[in-house]
Write a protein that holds these residues in place. Structure first.
Motif, PDB file in Angstrom:
ATOM      1  N   GLU A  93      -3.017  -5.428   0.751  1.00  0.00           N
ATOM      2  CA  GLU A  93      -2.423  -6.392   1.684  1.00  0.00           C
ATOM      3  C   GLU A  93      -1.119  -6.954   1.107  1.00  0.00           C
ATOM      4  O   GLU A  93      -0.154  -7.168   1.845  1.00  0.00           O
ATOM      5  CB  GLU A  93      -3.404  -7.527   1.988  1.00  0.00           C
ATOM      6  N   SER A  95       0.961  -5.384  -0.907  1.00  0.00           N
ATOM      7  CA  SER A  95       2.029  -4.384  -0.785  1.00  0.00           C
ATOM      8  C   SER A  95       2.535  -4.290   0.655  1.00  0.00           C
ATOM      9  O   SER A  95       3.745  -4.161   0.875  1.00  0.00           O
ATOM     10  CB  SER A  95       1.570  -3.021  -1.300  1.00  0.00           C
ATOM     11  N   GLU A  96       1.642  -4.383   1.626  1.00  0.00           N
ATOM     12  CA  GLU A  96       2.066  -4.379   3.029  1.00  0.00           C
ATOM     13  C   GLU A  96       2.945  -5.588   3.328  1.00  0.00           C
ATOM     14  O   GLU A  96       3.952  -5.482   4.033  1.00  0.00           O
ATOM     15  CB  GLU A  96       0.849  -4.359   3.948  1.00  0.00           C
ATOM     16  N   ASN A  97       2.579  -6.732   2.776  1.00  0.00           N
ATOM     17  CA  ASN A  97       3.348  -7.963   2.955  1.00  0.00           C
ATOM     18  C   ASN A  97       4.744  -7.827   2.338  1.00  0.00           C
ATOM     19  O   ASN A  97       5.746  -8.224   2.943  1.00  0.00           O
ATOM     20  CB  ASN A  97       2.571  -9.132   2.340  1.00  0.00           C
ATOM     21  N   GLU A 100       6.898  -5.575   4.456  1.00  0.00           N
ATOM     22  CA  GLU A 100       7.279  -6.259   5.693  1.00  0.00           C
ATOM     23  C   GLU A 100       8.422  -7.237   5.456  1.00  0.00           C
ATOM     24  O   GLU A 100       9.335  -7.362   6.258  1.00  0.00           O
ATOM     25  CB  GLU A 100       6.050  -7.004   6.220  1.00  0.00           C
ATOM     26  N   ARG A 110       3.141   7.327   4.326  1.00  0.00           N
ATOM     27  CA  ARG A 110       2.484   6.032   4.362  1.00  0.00           C
ATOM     28  C   ARG A 110       1.049   6.186   3.861  1.00  0.00           C
ATOM     29  O   ARG A 110       0.158   6.540   4.601  1.00  0.00           O
ATOM     30  CB  ARG A 110       2.471   5.469   5.780  1.00  0.00           C
ATOM     31  N   GLN A 112      -1.723   4.157   0.894  1.00  0.00           N
ATOM     32  CA  GLN A 112      -1.846   2.903   0.147  1.00  0.00           C
ATOM     33  C   GLN A 112      -1.130   2.998  -1.193  1.00  0.00           C
ATOM     34  O   GLN A 112      -0.430   2.064  -1.604  1.00  0.00           O
ATOM     35  CB  GLN A 112      -3.314   2.543  -0.058  1.00  0.00           C
ATOM     36  N   ASP A 115       2.678   3.017  -0.596  1.00  0.00           N
ATOM     37  CA  ASP A 115       3.114   1.676  -0.188  1.00  0.00           C
ATOM     38  C   ASP A 115       3.161   0.738  -1.388  1.00  0.00           C
ATOM     39  O   ASP A 115       4.058  -0.097  -1.493  1.00  0.00           O
ATOM     40  CB  ASP A 115       2.192   1.108   0.894  1.00  0.00           C
TER      41      ASP A 115
END
Length: 132
Positions: A93, A95-97, A100, A110, A112, A115
Motif C-alpha cells: 500500500e 508503494s502504491e501511495n 500515486e 505492474r 507488487q 511497484d
C-alpha cells in the motif's frame, strides 16, 4: 551542474530491479534513501528517522516527509518483529501511495515487486530534488 533528477531515479531503479525478494528491496531501498538523506541534510550522525526530521526543514512537501517516515516504520517492523509478513506490513500500500503522489517516470510491468522498486526510485528522486 547538478545531476538530472531522472538520472537519480533510473540509477536507484537499476540498482534494485534485479532483486527478487521484497524484503531485501525494502532493506536496500531504505539504505539508498538513507544515503540520499545524508547528502540532502549534510548529516551522517543521525539515523534515518533523525535525518528525515532534519530533511523536513528543507523539504516543502509534507507528503514526501510522511512517506519517508512510513517507510522507516515498515523497515523497523522488518528489523524488530520476528513474525514480520510483507503482505500485512503495509509496504505494498505504501508503494502504491508513493507512485500515486510522486508520479514515477519509470515504465515497467505492474507487479507488487516492480511497484516497490519504482516507488523507492521515485522517492529517491524527490529527496534529491529537495537537496539541490
Amino acid at each position: 551542474m547538478p545531476i538530472p533528477k531522472e538520472v537519480i531515479e533510473v540509477s536507484v531503479f537499476n540498482h534494485l530491479v534485479g532483486i527478487k525478494d521484497k524484503e531485501l528491496i525494502l532493506l536496500k531501498g531504505h539504505l539508498l534513501l538513507d544515503v540520499m538523506l545524508s547528502e540532502a541534510t549534510k548529516n551522517e550522525k543521525y539515523g534515518f528517522h533523525g535525518k528525515v526530521g532534519i530533511f523536513s526543514n528543507i523539504c516543502k512537501d509534507d507528503e514526501v516527509v510522511n512517506l519517508l517516515y512510513d517507510l522507516n516504520n515498515i523497515r523497523n517492523m522488518l528489523a524488530h518483529e520476528w513474525d514480520f509478513e510483507i503482505e500485512s506490513s503495509g509496504l505494498i500500500e505504501w508503494s502504491e501511495n508513493v507512485l500515486e503522489k510522486t508520479k514515477s517516470t519509470m515504465a515497467s510491468r505492474r507487479t507488487q515487486r516492480m511497484d516497490l522498486v519504482k516507488a523507492i526510485a521515485s522517492l529517491s528522486r524527490e529527496v534529491y530534488v529537495f537537496s539541490l
